[in-house]
Structures are given as C-alpha cells and as structure tokens.
Scaffold this motif. Structure first.
Motif, mmCIF file in Angstrom:
data_model
loop_
_atom_site.group_PDB
_atom_site.id
_atom_site.type_symbol
_atom_site.label_atom_id
_atom_site.label_comp_id
_atom_site.label_asym_id
_atom_site.label_seq_id
_atom_site.Cartn_x
_atom_site.Cartn_y
_atom_site.Cartn_z
ATOM 1 N N TRP A 98 0.833 -1.722 0.349
ATOM 2 C CA TRP A 98 -0.034 0.199 0.095
ATOM 3 C C TRP A 98 0.897 1.518 -0.196
ATOM 4 N N PRO A 100 0.320 5.426 -0.261
ATOM 5 C CA PRO A 100 -0.199 5.908 -0.804
ATOM 6 C C PRO A 100 0.370 7.046 -1.336
ATOM 7 N N THR A 101 1.675 7.232 -2.119
ATOM 8 C CA THR A 101 2.655 7.720 -2.784
ATOM 9 C C THR A 101 1.856 7.578 -4.165
ATOM 10 N N ASN A 102 1.991 6.910 -4.623
ATOM 11 C CA ASN A 102 0.905 5.762 -5.775
ATOM 12 C C ASN A 102 0.060 7.240 -6.532
ATOM 13 N N ARG A 104 -3.567 7.902 -8.331
ATOM 14 C CA ARG A 104 -5.066 7.436 -7.413
ATOM 15 C C ARG A 104 -5.266 6.045 -7.922
ATOM 16 N N GLU A 107 -2.391 2.483 -5.845
ATOM 17 C CA GLU A 107 -1.562 2.136 -4.507
ATOM 18 C C GLU A 107 -1.836 0.683 -4.154
#
Length: 403
Positions: A98, A100-102, A104, A107
């Motif tokens: 997971w 979060p910086t990937n 949208r 992730e």
C-alpha cells in the motif's frame, strides 16, 4: 410433633449441597464466559469512581477451589495470547503493498512497476521491445482534417521532420484513402465524425499521454506552409523562451488580430497595438499574452495546464485564446508570435460545412452561432470560477474595486 422436626433436619443438608453445586456451576460457567469474551474488561464498563470500592476477593468462592485471583490470572493469559495473535496479524498486514504516494488507484502496486505516463510511439508486434524505436520523436504535430484538404495536408506534413510524431484527427470518417501518401503509413489516424480539434485534444492528448514531447502543435487544416520550417521554428521558440506560440500570419489573408500579424523587422514579437479601447492593459490580450487557436504551439508544461482548462462540452475553443495567459507566468513574456517562420491562413470553412441546416439556416451559420455561444459560456464559467475561488479563500479579487 416429631415428624416435622425430622423433615427439617433432612432438608437442610440437601439445600446446602444444592447451593454448593449451583455456586460451582455458576463459577465454572462464568469462567467459560470469560474465556469466550477475553476482550471484556471491568475497567471498560464500570465508572472509575466505583472501582476502588469493589473488593474482588469478596467474590471468591471457597467451596469451588477457584479464587478470583486464579480467574484473573487465566483472563490475563488469554488476553496476552489474543494480543500476540493481533500483533502477528498486523505484521501480516504490513506485508501487503500500500503506497499512498502512487497515482490514485495504483496504491496496491509496488512503485517499480508504475507506468504513470505513456506515449504515441508506434511499436512492432515482434522482436525485442528495446529495439522497436530507431528514433524517439521529440515533438508532436496534430491536424484535424477532412479528405478534401489532402493536398494541403500533404504539403504541411512534409514540413515536419522525423523528429515529429504525426497525428491526424479525421472529422469526415475517411481514413484509408490517405494511404496514397507514403507518410500516412507511419501516421496515427483517429476518426470520429463531425468533431472539432478541441474535442479530440481533450480526449486523446492527455498530458500524461503526450509527456515525452517537448512541444505539441495543434493545427487547423487550412494553413499554407510554404514559408515555414518546423525545426527552425523550434529553435526560435527556445531562443526566446516561448511556452505558448504561433507562427506569424501573412498580413493580407485571414487576419483577425493585430497581434498575430507577421512583422518583417523581428524574429519574434510579444506585444502589439490594437484598436482604441480594445486593451485595458498593454500586458493583457489582445495586445499581449495572446495567440490565436488556429495554429497554436504549446510546451509540455503549458499544455498540461491548458488541457485542464479545456471544457468537455465547449468543442470549438472560442475564448480559449484569451485565457491561455493563465497557464504561464509572466504571460506577456512567455507567449508570442514567431515572425521569421510564418504561415498563410487560407480560411477554408470546411468544418462549418459539417454542420446541419436548421430553421432555414445554412450548416455553417449554425456552427458559427454555436461558436459565439461557447465564447460567452466559457467567459462566464471562468468568471464564476475565479469568484468562487477568491470567496473561498476570503480575499479580495485582484481586479476588484472594493476597498
């Protein structure tokens, strides 16, 4: 008189035994209830002010042989086991990806596999992918075309070197006929009937798709390019730091604005003088920070902003040229007209003829009315959006007369 006495003496031991058995069963039942629900805690369900007054040893059952202390010890052990189990589960969860910086929606993917941008480079169906491209074009040129303008487009395409990816948007649905030209076989063809170049641009030129290109040319089909060289044009754009630009227009054909008129004494110009009252500020359109939308050239960064400004339902783009300045700063220095590489606007109303005759009006009249309506709608949307922004921020708009 003796019988009742014997009966009372016999019943008392039975009642005592029944009480002992009942107490024992209750304690055992309570113990198993505690085992089944180890997360329950007296401290969670009783007010803290009451806890000091409760003597837990009072609950001790001497006959059962199980003290409260023993029960609490068992309870504590079970809670410890449960805690260890939860900790192990959490460790297992952290093994799931997971990030979060990937982007949208991505992730759950490891960052090393993310391909957030794409391109329009043509690939083979065989061989090694690393050997597909002998050259990676640095620029993109798009024309929105009908087959009747094939000679004009043929002449225009030949002005662009192999450093350009060529993309044709076909508003008349005719694509296979273009194969008479050799360059058409390495050109990307997109066909949707009766659509404009801004409709195509919004749907097929997303910034993440055209990211490999330094400059994106979005041109009409009715442009004469006899005096134009694409590579020289790029050199001048870089030299003068233009983020949004267009070639100068030949003065005697299809000229609407003074700003886009070709000058003979300069390589590039960024400002002009218009008719009296047309410019409230010499640094604002149409006297500066202004080019038309017929033959616009965008840098990669400028296009990323402009793409977001294009409205989905306003397909003609009227009014967009007055708003391009919002995508570069300072606009009056980074938007300009290249005089040394100029073109001729032939003003062929080809797309107008793709309209539909209604209420006794010719097809082109309905198209022109739609263009004017869209200009008004776009201006209204921009004004409303700005007002909403400044209101939400609690600040006075820059052009407000309020004190």
């Amino acid at each position: 008189m003796g019988t009742p006495g014997r009966s009372g003496i016999i019943r008392k031991p039975n009642e005592t035994m029944r009480l002992i058995i009942t107490t024992f069963v209750g304690v055992v039942f309570g113990f198993f209830i505690g085992v089944s629900f180890p997360s329950l805690s007296l401290t969670k369900h009783l007010p803290s002010s009451l806890l000091p007054s409760i003597d837990l040893t009072y609950i001790e059952d001497k006959n059962s042989g199980l003290s409260t202390q023993t029960l609490l010890h068992a309870w504590s052990s079970l809670k410890g086991n449960r805690s260890s189990s939860n900790q192990a589960q959490n460790l297992n969860d952290t093994s799931k990806i997971w990030v979060p910086t990937n982007p949208r929606g991505a992730e759950r993917l490891p960052p090393g596999i993310i391909a957030s941008e794409s391109d329009l480079y043509l690939r083979r169906l065989w061989g090694k992918p690393s050997e597909d491209l002998t050259i990676k074009p640095k620029y993109l040129i798009t024309f929105t075309v009908g087959y009747n303008q094939k000679k004009n487009i043929d002449a225009a395409v030949k002005k662009f070197s192999e450093n350009f990816t060529i993309l044709l948007f076909h508003y008349d649905g005719r694509t296979s006929e273009w194969d008479e030209f050799e360059w058409s076989k390495r050109t990307i063809h997109v066909s949707v009937r009766k659509q404009t170049k801004w409709w195509y641009a919004k749907r097929f030129l997303h910034p993440d798709i055209v990211a490999p290109y330094d400059y994106i040319f979005i041109w009409d089909e009715d442009l004469g390019v006899e005096h134009f060289d694409a590579e020289e044009y790029i050199k001048l754009v870089r030299k003068h730091g233009l983020e949004i630009s267009q070639p100068g227009l030949e003065p005697n054909r299809g000229l609407t604005w003074q700003m886009t008129k070709k000058r003979d004494d300069s390589e590039v110009h960024k400002e002009t003088e218009e008719r009296p009252g047309w410019c409230t500020d010499p640094h604002l359109p149409p006297c500066a920070a202004f080019v038309e939308i017929m033959a616009t050239v965008f840098s990669r960064d400028a296009w990323r902003c402009v793409w977001h400004m294009i409205q989905n339902d306003l397909v003609h783009g009227w009014g967009l040229d007055f708003a391009l300045r919002r995508c570069v700063e300072p606009a009056h220095e980074k938007i300009g007209v290249v005089d040394a590489q100029w073109i001729v606007h032939q003003t062929v109303p080809t797309l107008g003829n793709e309209g539909q005759a209604q209420n006794g009006k010719a097809p082109w009249q309905g198209v022109r009315e739609r263009c004017r309506k869209e200009w008004t709608m776009f201006q209204g949307r921009m004004t409303d959006a700005e007002k909403s922004y400044y209101k939400a921020m609690g600040i006075v708009p820059p052009n407000s007369t309020a004190h």
